[in-house]
Design a protein around this motif. Structure first.
Motif, mmCIF file in Angstrom:
data_model
loop_
_atom_site.group_PDB
_atom_site.id
_atom_site.type_symbol
_atom_site.label_atom_id
_atom_site.label_comp_id
_atom_site.label_asym_id
_atom_site.label_seq_id
_atom_site.Cartn_x
_atom_site.Cartn_y
_atom_site.Cartn_z
ATOM 1 N N ARG A 1 1.009 -1.135 0.284
ATOM 2 C CA ARG A 1 -0.044 -0.229 -0.068
ATOM 3 C C ARG A 1 1.333 1.239 -0.376
ATOM 4 N NH1 ARG A 1 -3.458 -1.370 5.203
ATOM 5 N NH2 ARG A 1 -1.744 -1.697 5.443
ATOM 6 N N ASP A 2 1.977 1.039 -0.392
ATOM 7 C CA ASP A 2 2.695 3.019 -0.366
ATOM 8 C C ASP A 2 2.886 3.197 -1.648
ATOM 9 O OD1 ASP A 2 5.103 4.213 -0.029
ATOM 10 O OD2 ASP A 2 6.818 2.214 0.626
ATOM 11 N N TYR A 3 2.561 3.965 -1.420
ATOM 12 C CA TYR A 3 2.382 5.012 -2.438
ATOM 13 C C TYR A 3 3.142 6.204 -2.429
ATOM 14 C CZ TYR A 3 -0.729 1.660 -4.435
ATOM 15 O OH TYR A 3 -0.986 0.308 -5.319
ATOM 16 N N ASN A 4 3.528 6.429 -0.963
ATOM 17 C CA ASN A 4 4.866 7.912 -0.604
ATOM 18 C C ASN A 4 6.473 7.711 -1.071
ATOM 19 O OD1 ASN A 4 0.808 8.461 -0.003
ATOM 20 N ND2 ASN A 4 2.034 10.050 -1.127
ATOM 21 N N ASN A 5 6.357 6.605 0.150
ATOM 22 C CA ASN A 5 7.159 6.191 1.079
ATOM 23 C C ASN A 5 8.482 5.106 0.328
ATOM 24 O OD1 ASN A 5 6.304 7.471 3.245
ATOM 25 N ND2 ASN A 5 5.065 6.005 4.065
ATOM 26 N N PHE A 6 7.813 4.589 -0.250
ATOM 27 C CA PHE A 6 9.156 3.851 -1.128
ATOM 28 C C PHE A 6 10.268 3.754 -0.175
ATOM 29 C CE2 PHE A 6 7.118 7.967 -4.007
ATOM 30 C CZ PHE A 6 6.256 6.535 -3.938
ATOM 31 N N LEU A 7 9.962 3.093 0.582
ATOM 32 C CA LEU A 7 10.676 1.912 1.652
ATOM 33 C C LEU A 7 11.225 0.486 0.899
ATOM 34 C CD1 LEU A 7 9.106 2.614 5.061
ATOM 35 C CD2 LEU A 7 10.714 4.314 3.350
ATOM 36 N N PRO A 8 12.858 0.505 1.159
ATOM 37 C CA PRO A 8 13.528 -0.751 0.607
ATOM 38 C C PRO A 8 13.339 -2.063 1.338
ATOM 39 C CG PRO A 8 14.921 0.839 1.881
ATOM 40 C CD PRO A 8 13.818 1.864 2.111
ATOM 41 N N SER A 9 13.249 -2.904 1.146
ATOM 42 C CA SER A 9 12.898 -3.872 1.845
ATOM 43 C C SER A 9 14.566 -5.067 2.295
ATOM 44 C CB SER A 9 12.110 -5.113 0.376
ATOM 45 O OG SER A 9 11.123 -4.773 0.790
ATOM 46 N N PHE A 10 15.514 -5.044 1.147
ATOM 47 C CA PHE A 10 16.335 -5.047 1.743
ATOM 48 C C PHE A 10 17.592 -4.858 1.429
ATOM 49 C CE2 PHE A 10 13.634 -8.765 0.103
ATOM 50 C CZ PHE A 10 13.751 -9.659 0.662
ATOM 51 N N GLN A 11 18.803 -4.985 0.958
ATOM 52 C CA GLN A 11 20.390 -3.812 1.305
ATOM 53 C C GLN A 11 21.117 -4.573 1.325
ATOM 54 O OE1 GLN A 11 20.781 -0.831 4.711
ATOM 55 N NE2 GLN A 11 23.389 -1.114 3.307
ATOM 56 N N VAL A 12 21.757 -4.490 -0.038
ATOM 57 C CA VAL A 12 22.765 -5.423 -0.681
ATOM 58 C C VAL A 12 24.122 -4.439 -0.625
ATOM 59 C CG1 VAL A 12 23.606 -6.542 -2.649
ATOM 60 C CG2 VAL A 12 20.940 -6.860 -2.007
ATOM 61 N N GLN A 13 25.127 -5.638 0.176
ATOM 62 C CA GLN A 13 26.741 -5.382 0.134
ATOM 63 C C GLN A 13 27.715 -6.134 -1.467
ATOM 64 O OE1 GLN A 13 27.473 -2.484 1.726
ATOM 65 N NE2 GLN A 13 29.144 -2.283 0.949
ATOM 66 N N LEU A 14 27.613 -5.132 -2.301
ATOM 67 C CA LEU A 14 29.030 -5.687 -3.279
ATOM 68 C C LEU A 14 30.197 -6.133 -2.803
ATOM 69 C CD1 LEU A 14 26.969 -3.504 -6.145
ATOM 70 C CD2 LEU A 14 26.330 -6.107 -5.445
ATOM 71 N N LYS A 15 30.640 -6.992 -3.868
ATOM 72 C CA LYS A 15 32.190 -7.139 -3.148
ATOM 73 C C LYS A 15 32.643 -6.119 -4.202
ATOM 74 C CE LYS A 15 32.253 -12.056 -2.170
ATOM 75 N NZ LYS A 15 32.890 -13.709 -2.781
ATOM 76 N N ALA A 16 33.740 -5.939 -4.161
ATOM 77 C CA ALA A 16 34.911 -5.158 -4.004
ATOM 78 C C ALA A 16 34.911 -5.958 -5.739
ATOM 79 C CB ALA A 16 35.988 -4.493 -4.114
ATOM 80 N N GLY A 17 34.702 -4.475 -7.216
ATOM 81 C CA GLY A 17 34.845 -4.831 -8.018
ATOM 82 C C GLY A 17 34.392 -5.576 -9.351
ATOM 83 N N ALA A 18 33.072 -5.920 -8.944
ATOM 84 C CA ALA A 18 31.963 -6.992 -9.130
ATOM 85 C C ALA A 18 31.725 -5.732 -10.174
ATOM 86 C CB ALA A 18 30.767 -6.744 -8.361
ATOM 87 N N THR A 19 31.479 -6.372 -11.232
ATOM 88 C CA THR A 19 30.850 -5.892 -12.951
ATOM 89 C C THR A 19 29.007 -6.472 -12.785
ATOM 90 O OG1 THR A 19 31.794 -7.227 -14.048
ATOM 91 C CG2 THR A 19 32.835 -5.528 -13.653
ATOM 92 N N GLN A 20 28.778 -7.549 -12.351
ATOM 93 C CA GLN A 20 27.374 -7.758 -12.616
ATOM 94 C C GLN A 20 27.277 -8.055 -11.600
ATOM 95 O OE1 GLN A 20 27.253 -10.026 -16.178
ATOM 96 N NE2 GLN A 20 27.393 -11.647 -14.642
ATOM 97 N N VAL A 21 25.805 -8.634 -11.277
ATOM 98 C CA VAL A 21 25.324 -9.595 -9.832
ATOM 99 C C VAL A 21 24.058 -10.011 -9.777
ATOM 100 C CG1 VAL A 21 24.627 -7.820 -9.025
ATOM 101 C CG2 VAL A 21 24.446 -9.326 -7.513
#
Length: 585
Positions: free
Chosen positions: A526-546
């Motif tokens: 029901r979120d049409y205003n706040n747009f909160l995240p569900s997940f946070q992803v920390q990438l590996k250094a030098g990653a070009t794709q995931v």
């Protein structure tokens, strides 16, 4: 006036003299505070939302005040027996300890011999400040309904808005339509709910009318709330472009105050032409100004005999968008069916229409047994006539959806819940004879909805934020909000999937350092205003794709999980290219 409201305790004017030395204890407490803590106390004293049991002090009275001035203002507003308790309550609530209760602010029926004497034209001349500064509209609405000025439908037409500014705008504009007696009741109710605000407004110099039309229009610009002024400036700029004038330019208008805006208009158009242009635009974006001009307002569409064939193909149009991304404008030159490429709205008819999204009040909808099912759109018709509106939805329909979706139509004095004439896989259609606010509601979420998996990157620290949202959000608004928050960039990927409200999901990624949280419940349907995240992803250094994979997660008992394994199935999976982001290297 005998049914109006009055406070049990008379709140004194800040100009009332106080016996010398009475504020010593208060001053000693305030003097102990670091300057930052003093600022926080001053902020708390001006916030009705923080302390709802006594009237807030106008911020201007505390601006640049030291401990001594703050103590004097508090003593003169709340008197010696309440000021220390108010300070203790503010300190307690700011610190997060809610055990200390603030001073109660009780109201009883008002006697006719009230000392408050309304200033003539107060609501009209103070419209902008009332909309932006009223913090406690609840007691005012109670008073107006108690005095039979507002009925239940009219109060609901105010309560449906989630933002205080939108509620105040609906309240003030409805009062202007109601007339002098309603405004007198409002004046008394404001004096009891927010007495210091009333005094501040009365002390403001109100310029009288002048025979010059340019002065009248300058006053009208003074009455516009900030978002209305921005809309006016934007439309004026577009108007000049259409008239082959050199546009003022976004940079000049972006930071222009009301007087500068008017001077720029006079310089480009000349005085007489500028007046006509200003009045033409003002009357359409703020219809209530017709009460000032004594003219006919454009408040809604007039029903047209033009009817389109049911199989008329849709024409997709990219709307013009204001600089801050909050206002959209769709120009439909010929009769047809037009789809806004950014919001998904579809309009049947022709003309020039401006629209924006405003927050819902979810508590109000809950009291009706309803939930948000789409954004709430507010429209302003500039020219033309439209007969049908299609609102985008996210429901996965099994029986046409007529029993689950309805359209809230909000006018100045009521909220109607309309059964849609047609529900397709993507839109809900209603016939319209007036333009104001429209939005989708539902009595309960579907078992499954069409959703989006949106990805935003923060390249400076190799972080991705994953959002799970309903399909009918406005992607432009989501991107703008995340850009504003942390400068995050949107990563293009096919986002479509099917999601179950309140269901738990798990995100898997490779190569990544960490994903948090491990699982997340889909509560943003029901979120049409706040747009909160569900997940946070920390990438590996030098990653070009995931590679990211969203899985439906069902947590069973440990024994069942050991015997049969956890029940998980893939909901969405994509390979995300990061090559364009040099910060990841």
């Amino acid at each position: 006036m005998g049914d109006m409201l009055e406070t049990v305790q008379v709140w004194d004017s800040p100009n009332t003299p106080v016996e010398e030395g009475k504020e010593d204890v208060l001053l000693r407490e305030l003097s102990k505070l670091p300057i930052v803590e003093l600022w926080r106390i001053q902020w708390g004293l001006s916030q009705s939302a923080l302390l709802q049991d006594f009237p807030p002090i106008p911020p201007r009275w505390l601006r640049s005040a030291d401990a001594c001035s703050t103590a004097k203002t508090m003593m003169r507003c709340y008197q010696e027996d309440r000021a220390p308790a108010v300070l203790a309550a503010v300190q307690t609530l700011i610190s997060g300890n809610h055990q200390v209760r603030p001073v109660r602010f009780t109201m009883i029926p008002l006697r006719p011999e009230s000392d408050l004497k309304p200033v003539q034209g107060f609501v009209k001349t103070q419209r902008r400040k009332l909309i932006s500064r009223i913090q406690r509209p609840g007691p005012i609405l109670e008073a107006l309904q108690c005095c039979r000025i507002f009925n239940t439908s009219e109060r609901e037409a105010i309560a449906i808005y989630g933002a205080c500014k939108d509620r105040n705008r609906a309240l003030v504009d409805l009062l202007l339509r109601k007339g002098e007696e309603a405004q007198k009741v409002f004046y008394h109710a404001l004096g009891q709910s927010e007495p210091f605000l009333l005094q501040e407004l009365e002390e403001d110099h109100i310029r009288g009318k002048n025979a010059s039309d340019s002065v009248v229009i300058m006053e009208m610009l003074e009455f516009l709330v900030t978002d209305e002024l921005k809309c006016f400036q934007w439309l004026v700029n577009k108007y000049m472009t259409a008239e082959s004038h050199s546009p003022i330019g976004g940079e000049q208008l972006e930071h222009a105050d009301r007087r500068t805006t008017w001077r720029l208009l006079e310089k480009l158009f000349g005085s007489n032409r500028a007046e006509r242009v200003a009045m033409e635009i003002l009357m359409k974006i703020v219809p209530m100004l017709c009460l000032y001009f004594q003219a006919e307002a454009v408040t809604s569409l007039t029903y047209s005999d033009i009817r389109l064939e049911t199989n008329t193909p849709q024409v997709e149009i990219t709307p013009e968008v204001s600089e801050d991304g909050s206002i959209f404008r769709l120009r439909c030159q010929q009769p047809g069916v037009f789809r806004c490429s950014l919001t998904g709205l579809v309009l049947e008819g022709f003309g020039d229409v401006v629209y924006e999204m405003v927050p819902w009040d979810v508590d109000f909808l809950s009291s009706k047994g309803l939930q948000v099912a789409g954004a709430l759109f507010r429209f302003h018709l500039l020219t033309g006539s439209f007969q049908r509106l299609h609102l985008p939805h996210c429901q996965l329909l099994s029986d046409g959806g007529r029993h689950f979706l309805s359209v809230a139509h909000v006018t100045g004095d009521c909220v109607d819940f309309i059964t849609p004439g047609q529900v397709t896989d993507s839109h809900v259609t209603v016939d319209i004879s007036g333009f104001s606010c429209f939005g989708l509601v539902t009595p309960a979420p579907s078992d499954q909805i069409a959703g989006l998996v949106l990805i935003f990157s923060q390249p400076t620290n190799s972080t991705l934020f994953i959002l799970l949202l309903p399909r009918n959000v406005c992607l432009t608004q989501v991107r703008k909000e995340w850009k504003r928050r942390i400068g995050a960039e949107y990563i293009e990927a096919i986002p479509d999937c099917e999601l179950i409200p309140n269901h738990t999901y798990k995100l898997i990624g490779e190569p990544v350092t960490v994903i948090q949280p491990e699982t997340s419940k889909f509560v943003n349907f029901r979120d049409y205003n706040n747009f909160l995240p569900s997940f946070q992803v920390q990438l590996k250094a030098g990653a070009t794709q995931v590679r990211l994979q969203l899985r439906s997660h069902v947590a069973g008992s440990r024994l069942i999980g050991w015997l049969f394994g956890n029940k998980e199935c893939e909901v969405w999976a994509r390979v995300i290219q990061l090559k364009g982001n040099s910060h990841y290297m």
